[in-house]
Write a protein that holds these residues in place. Structure first.
Motif, PDB file in Angstrom:
ATOM      1  N   ARG A  11       0.867  -1.179   0.000  1.00 14.15           N
ATOM      2  CA  ARG A  11       0.000   0.000   0.000  1.00 14.15           C
ATOM      3  C   ARG A  11       0.904   1.231   0.000  1.00 14.15           C
ATOM      4  O   ARG A  11       1.620   1.506   0.970  1.00 14.15           O
ATOM      5  N   THR A  17      -0.836  -2.028  -4.963  1.00 13.92           N
ATOM      6  CA  THR A  17      -0.457  -2.971  -6.018  1.00 13.92           C
ATOM      7  C   THR A  17       0.076  -4.235  -5.355  1.00 13.92           C
ATOM      8  O   THR A  17       0.692  -4.188  -4.285  1.00 13.92           O
ATOM      9  N   ASN A  44      -2.315  -7.457  -9.354  1.00 14.60           N
ATOM     10  CA  ASN A  44      -3.520  -6.709  -9.008  1.00 14.60           C
ATOM     11  C   ASN A  44      -3.165  -5.274  -8.642  1.00 14.60           C
ATOM     12  O   ASN A  44      -2.182  -5.025  -7.936  1.00 14.60           O
ATOM     13  N   ARG A  87      -5.157  -1.475  -7.379  1.00 12.47           N
ATOM     14  CA  ARG A  87      -6.423  -0.924  -6.894  1.00 12.47           C
ATOM     15  C   ARG A  87      -6.246   0.570  -6.637  1.00 12.47           C
ATOM     16  O   ARG A  87      -5.240   0.999  -6.075  1.00 12.47           O
ATOM     17  N   TYR A 142      -8.256   3.795  -4.821  1.00 14.72           N
ATOM     18  CA  TYR A 142      -9.335   4.247  -3.937  1.00 14.72           C
ATOM     19  C   TYR A 142      -9.693   5.690  -4.280  1.00 14.72           C
ATOM     20  O   TYR A 142      -8.810   6.534  -4.418  1.00 14.72           O
ATOM     21  N   PHE A 187     -13.841   2.135  -5.087  1.00 19.01           N
ATOM     22  CA  PHE A 187     -12.549   1.854  -5.702  1.00 19.01           C
ATOM     23  C   PHE A 187     -12.741   1.151  -7.044  1.00 19.01           C
ATOM     24  O   PHE A 187     -13.817   0.605  -7.335  1.00 19.01           O
ATOM     25  N   SER A 208     -10.489  -1.639  -9.633  1.00 17.58           N
ATOM     26  CA  SER A 208      -9.402  -2.602  -9.518  1.00 17.58           C
ATOM     27  C   SER A 208      -9.244  -3.354 -10.835  1.00 17.58           C
ATOM     28  O   SER A 208     -10.201  -3.503 -11.603  1.00 17.58           O
ATOM     29  N   SER A 223      -7.143  -6.968 -12.339  1.00 15.89           N
ATOM     30  CA  SER A 223      -6.264  -8.132 -12.181  1.00 15.89           C
ATOM     31  C   SER A 223      -5.929  -8.682 -13.559  1.00 15.89           C
ATOM     32  O   SER A 223      -6.825  -8.901 -14.382  1.00 15.89           O
ATOM     33  N   ASN A 226     -15.291  -0.171  -0.340  1.00 15.91           N
ATOM     34  CA  ASN A 226     -14.551  -0.669   0.813  1.00 15.91           C
ATOM     35  C   ASN A 226     -15.055   0.046   2.069  1.00 15.91           C
ATOM     36  O   ASN A 226     -15.243   1.259   2.068  1.00 15.91           O
ATOM     37  N   ASN A 259     -17.089  -6.197  -4.362  1.00 13.83           N
ATOM     38  CA  ASN A 259     -16.865  -5.677  -5.704  1.00 13.83           C
ATOM     39  C   ASN A 259     -17.586  -6.515  -6.752  1.00 13.83           C
ATOM     40  O   ASN A 259     -17.931  -7.685  -6.522  1.00 13.83           O
ATOM     41  N   THR A 314      -9.735  -7.129   4.310  1.00 16.22           N
ATOM     42  CA  THR A 314      -8.364  -6.647   4.216  1.00 16.22           C
ATOM     43  C   THR A 314      -7.768  -6.482   5.611  1.00 16.22           C
ATOM     44  O   THR A 314      -8.427  -5.981   6.527  1.00 16.22           O
TER      45      THR A 314
END
Length: 199
Positions: A80, A87, A109, A111, A113, A123, A125, A127, A157, A169, A198
């Protein structure tokens, strides 16, 4: 006699004055000052710091044009950078429910926010990676080899505090499979629904 009258008049005046003072004193209200309690400070969320972050998620991926379903369990870990950007990479298990096939997704991945200071954070995202078949049933299955793994999502989130949160999501995911008996490939266009935590 005159002195007696003057003394009685003075005494009467003194009694009247004393009664008036008593009456005035009884009418006085004494107010005491009590300080108002200070309002409690609002609980604010601290900024999400830099560092290692991980999440686990479970979900289902129904095909849009067929009645097939994929069940998913995934683990994502990464870095983060700030309140906005995460990532990392992920893996897990995917179960092709109708044909009893298993595969392992391996992907990167990212993301972003959109409202980092809020408790509720929308958010987006993405992948990108590969899907590796590990168990196939012999009727209709993943062809031997790797398949692309593509999964863009949007979600929200909810932060419990600066470290823990949960999210939901929705996204899109194509899945390529192979019909062994008729020897052709085709694609399932799937909706993905994920619930994650998370920490």
């Amino acid at each position: 006699m005159k002195r007696f009258i003057i003394l009685a008049a003075a005494l009467l005046c003194a009694v009247a004055a004393n009664a008036q003072q008593l009456k005035t004193a009884q009418g006085i209200t004494i107010e005491t000052y009590e300080p108002k309690p200070e309002p409690k400070p609002k609980k604010t969320l601290t900024h999400t710091g830099r560092g290692f972050e991980q999440s686990v998620e479970v979900g289902v991926s129904p095909a849009l044009d067929y009645s097939e379903y994929f069940l998913n369990f995934e683990y994502i870990a990464g870095y983060r950078f700030n309140n906005y950007i995460f990532t990392g990479g992920g893996t897990g298990l995917e179960w092709f429910l109708d044909f009893n096939s298993l595969a392992i997704p391996i992907y990167a991945n990212a993301r972003l926010y959109l409202l980092p200071k809020s408790r509720w954070q929308p958010f987006v995202s993405l992948s990108l990676g590969i899907l590796v078949p590990i168990i196939q049933d012999g009727r209709e299955h993943y062809e031997q080899g790797f398949y692309p793994h593509i999964n863009p999502t949007v979600g929200v989130n909810y932060r419990f505090n600066s470290k823990y949160s949960c999210y939901l999501n929705l996204g899109y995911m194509p899945r390529w499979t192979h019909n062994e008996r008729q020897n052709y490939d085709y694609t399932y266009d799937c909706l993905t629904i994920r619930l994650g935590f998370t920490f």
